[in-house]
Design a protein around this motif. Structure first.
Motif: not given
Ligand SMILES: CC(C)(COP(=O)(O)OP(=O)(O)OC[C@H]1O[C@@H](n2cnc3c(N)ncnc32)[C@H](O)[C@@H]1OP(=O)(O)O)[C@@H](O)C(=O)NCCC(=O)NCCS
Length: 178
Positions: A36-39, A99-101, A108-113, A139-144
């Motif tokens: 649902p979040v992806f959608q 995107w992440l499952a 942190g997988a998206a941040t690292h990628a 907001h999750a994407s903006q944090r990335v």
């Molecule tokens: C956007 C999306 C990829 C973000 O996923 P995410 O898990 O929040 O992102 P990350 O993999 O970077 O992980 C960050 C989280 O891991 C934590 N974390 C743990 N170890 C970490 C590390 N070594 N480095 C960075 N973050 C780490 C962070 O604290 C953060 O959590 P927080 O947001 O609560 O502070 C995900 O929400 C998603 O797939 N959404 C649906 C698709 C989407 O919207 N894609 C983007 C379109 S623009």
């Protein structure tokens, strides 16, 4: 534009590795597209197995045309965590998407990628400006973006067709210098 090469050696750090998609990844990709979040944040996603397979063929053709390169983001055991891509190569600019499952979020997988892709795009592909766009409520994407050092440049009003209407977009950029 010339074909986009697969990185050699493959992009990897202590958390993720980026590799080409494989046919065997289709079921996990399909499940992730139903999340649902992806959608919520996506305007389109192939939602049956045949269209995911066809989409993978189209992505490979786009890579050969130099338009876009799509990676599976995997962990140390080669389990698929999500996807990441570079797209829209024009005039030294490119976009980055990810995107992440659901089970792969929060570590942190998206941040690292994105960090790996940015370093490769600037260092090996000659990209001068990387753009990252997302919905104002994503907001999750903006944090990335912010964790990866992207700078928020503004709000693109009515930027995209989205779910039958239009959507604003938050625009971020990253340069080789930050
Ligand atoms: C956007 C999306 C990829 C973000 O996923 P995410 O898990 O929040 O992102 P990350 O993999 O970077 O992980 C960050 C989280 O891991 C934590 N974390 C743990 N170890 C970490 C590390 N070594 N480095 C960075 N973050 C780490 C962070 O604290 C953060 O959590 P927080 O947001 O609560 O502070 C995900 O929400 C998603 O797939 N959404 C649906 C698709 C989407 O919207 N894609 C983007 C379109 S623009």
């Amino acid at each position: 534009m010339a074909e986009l090469p697969w990185p050699s050696p493959p992009l990897a750090d202590e958390v993720v590795a980026l590799r080409p998609w494989r046919g065997a990844d289709v079921p996990v990709k399909l499940a992730a597209f139903h999340d649902p979040v992806f959608q919520r944040f996506s305007d389109w996603a192939p939602l049956d197995e045949a269209s995911v397979r066809e989409h993978q063929v189209q992505l490979e053709a786009a890579r050969r045309r130099g338009e876009q390169i799509d990676f599976a983001v995997v962990d140390a055991d080669d389990a698929v965590l999500g996807g990441a891509s570079l797209y829209g190569f024009v005039e030294g600019r490119a976009g980055v998407g990810y995107w992440l499952a659901p089970a792969a979020r929060g570590r942190g997988a998206a941040t690292h990628a994105v960090r790996l892709l940015a370093r490769w795009a600037f260092g090996e592909l000659g990209v001068a400006r990387l753009e990252l766009t997302c919905g104002p409520d994503n907001h999750a994407s903006q944090r990335v973006a912010e964790r990866c050092g992207f700078r928020r440049e503004g709000l693109l009003r009515s930027h995209l067709p989205f779910k039958g209407g239009r959507r604003d977009t938050v625009l971020y950029s990253l340069l080789p210098t930050g």
